[in-house]
Each structure stands twice: as C-alpha cells, then as structure tokens.
Motif scaffolding. Structure first.
Motif, PDB file in Angstrom:
ATOM      1  N   LEU A  43      47.668  44.684  56.244  1.00 53.20           N
ATOM      2  CA  LEU A  43      48.742  45.144  55.371  1.00 53.20           C
ATOM      3  C   LEU A  43      48.270  46.168  54.356  1.00 53.20           C
ATOM      4  O   LEU A  43      48.983  47.128  54.067  1.00 53.20           O
ATOM      5  N   SER A  44      47.083  45.992  53.813  1.00 50.12           N
ATOM      6  CA  SER A  44      46.594  46.910  52.775  1.00 50.12           C
ATOM      7  C   SER A  44      46.221  48.276  53.348  1.00 50.12           C
ATOM      8  O   SER A  44      46.351  49.290  52.672  1.00 50.12           O
ATOM      9  N   HIS A  73      54.919  41.801  61.055  1.00 48.67           N
ATOM     10  CA  HIS A  73      54.127  41.550  59.842  1.00 48.67           C
ATOM     11  C   HIS A  73      54.186  42.756  58.889  1.00 48.67           C
ATOM     12  O   HIS A  73      54.349  42.587  57.679  1.00 48.67           O
ATOM     13  N   CYS A  76      57.791  43.118  57.489  1.00 52.25           N
ATOM     14  CA  CYS A  76      58.009  42.041  56.522  1.00 52.25           C
ATOM     15  C   CYS A  76      57.332  42.375  55.188  1.00 52.25           C
ATOM     16  O   CYS A  76      57.919  42.192  54.120  1.00 52.25           O
ATOM     17  N   HIS A  77      56.113  42.868  55.267  1.00 55.06           N
ATOM     18  CA  HIS A  77      55.390  43.236  54.042  1.00 55.06           C
ATOM     19  C   HIS A  77      56.082  44.395  53.320  1.00 55.06           C
ATOM     20  O   HIS A  77      56.202  44.391  52.099  1.00 55.06           O
ATOM     21  N   TYR A  80      59.481  42.704  51.857  1.00 51.47           N
ATOM     22  CA  TYR A  80      59.459  41.540  50.975  1.00 51.47           C
ATOM     23  C   TYR A  80      58.175  41.377  50.162  1.00 51.47           C
ATOM     24  O   TYR A  80      58.086  40.458  49.348  1.00 51.47           O
ATOM     25  N   GLY A  81      57.187  42.218  50.419  1.00 50.27           N
ATOM     26  CA  GLY A  81      55.918  42.056  49.708  1.00 50.27           C
ATOM     27  C   GLY A  81      55.148  40.865  50.250  1.00 50.27           C
ATOM     28  O   GLY A  81      55.193  40.563  51.433  1.00 50.27           O
ATOM     29  N   ARG A  82      54.479  40.179  49.344  1.00 52.37           N
ATOM     30  CA  ARG A  82      53.610  39.072  49.749  1.00 52.37           C
ATOM     31  C   ARG A  82      54.437  37.801  49.988  1.00 52.37           C
ATOM     32  O   ARG A  82      54.974  37.197  49.054  1.00 52.37           O
ATOM     33  N   VAL A  83      54.527  37.410  51.251  1.00 49.97           N
ATOM     34  CA  VAL A  83      55.233  36.187  51.654  1.00 49.97           C
ATOM     35  C   VAL A  83      54.345  35.459  52.671  1.00 49.97           C
ATOM     36  O   VAL A  83      53.329  35.987  53.106  1.00 49.97           O
ATOM     37  N   LYS A  84      54.751  34.259  53.066  1.00 52.68           N
ATOM     38  CA  LYS A  84      53.984  33.514  54.070  1.00 52.68           C
ATOM     39  C   LYS A  84      53.906  34.341  55.357  1.00 52.68           C
ATOM     40  O   LYS A  84      54.922  34.892  55.798  1.00 52.68           O
ATOM     41  N   PRO A  85      52.718  34.398  55.980  1.00 53.64           N
ATOM     42  CA  PRO A  85      52.541  35.238  57.182  1.00 53.64           C
ATOM     43  C   PRO A  85      53.549  34.974  58.304  1.00 53.64           C
ATOM     44  O   PRO A  85      54.007  35.892  58.949  1.00 53.64           O
ATOM     45  N   TRP A  90      59.517  36.657  58.209  1.00 57.89           N
ATOM     46  CA  TRP A  90      58.889  37.151  59.445  1.00 57.89           C
ATOM     47  C   TRP A  90      59.656  36.631  60.662  1.00 57.89           C
ATOM     48  O   TRP A  90      59.935  37.380  61.600  1.00 57.89           O
TER      49      TRP A  90
END
Length: 158
Positions: A43-44, A73, A76-77, A80-85, A90
């Motif tokens: 993601l980064s 993934h 989703c990132h 929504y930013g940081r969420v459960k994988p 997702w």
C-alpha cells in the motif's frame, strides 16, 4: 506478463466505473522469488507483486481470483485508508465490484515448490521449519513442540 497487466487494468477500470473516481495505477511485479503467497499489495509503495510460480500453475484462475484480490486491497486503501486487510470494506469490493468470492487464501498447490527447510529437534521428534520461522529464531524467537512442550533446537539445513 501482458495478460497480468491487462487484467489489473480491467480491475481498475471496473473500480473507476463503480466508484466514479480515478485511481492511480500501481507498479506490477511478477516475482520469481519462492513464497507461499500468490500475491501481495504494498500500500505504501502502490505496488502489486504476483507469484510467477502460482501464475504459471493455473493462469486462468490466477487472473480471475488472485488479481482482483490484490487490486481490491489497493482500492480499499485508496477509499477507506487503514482498515482490516480482509475486512467488510475489502469484502464488499470483491463482491460488488469484481463479482468474486472474498476468499482470503489461495488454493494453489505448494507441493511442487522447492522450499528450503531447517531441521530442529525437541525431546521427542524432529521438526522442519521454513525460512521465515528460522529467521525469527535467529532474531530471538523460540518455538516449542506441541507434544512434549520442549524448546526446538536448530540442528542443520535441509
């Protein structure tokens, strides 16, 4: 690699159509490195890494399931930013955008993969640990046998 890139692009176009917004395209890497994972989304660095061994094993299934899994993934990132994988966001993308079941693991055969293993001994038997657990032992982690509950001691490479 061309089929893989094309499928990633299809997934991004479906996402853009569904969410009515553009998404940056990721770097795509077809990794020759032996690993048990079919793919990963960084993601980064906005990068998708796919396992060449599993891709070759079942190209059609890989394009139909693994590629959308990893693209989801990133989408989703972005949304929504940081969420459960593999959380509800997702899963929703997998179902509503890609019309794919939200499976969290692959079903490709690991039997043909030449994995390096390391032999460890406890009081009652020998154990084979993979590279990841062996490296954790080198960093100070300890593993115990489930039967005799004794600490595993490194013996040699297999």
């Amino acid at each position: 690699m061309q089929q893989l890139q094309h499928r990633v692009e299809q997934c991004f176009l479906l996402s853009e159509q569904y969410f009515k917004q553009p998404f940056a395209r990721p770097e795509i890497v077809l990794s020759q490195r032996l690993s048990k994972v079919a793919g990963s989304a960084n993601l980064s660095q906005w990068r998708l890494r796919f396992n060449a061994h599993f891709y070759a094993q079942d190209c059609e299934d890989f394009l139909r399931h693994t590629v959308p899994h990893e693209v989801a993934h990133l989408i989703c990132h972005a949304l929504y930013g940081r969420v459960k994988p593999h959380g509800k966001e997702w899963q929703s993308i997998m179902l509503k955008v890609f019309n794919c079941p939200p499976h969290t693991t692959h079903r490709y055969s690991l039997s043909e993969m030449p994995m390096k293993s390391f032999t460890y001994q406890c009081a009652c038997q020998q154990h084979q640990l993979g590279i990841r657990r062996h490296n954790k032992v080198l960093q100070g982690a300890q593993y115990c046998c489930k039967q005799c509950r004794q600490r595993l001691i490194f013996q040699h490479n297999s």
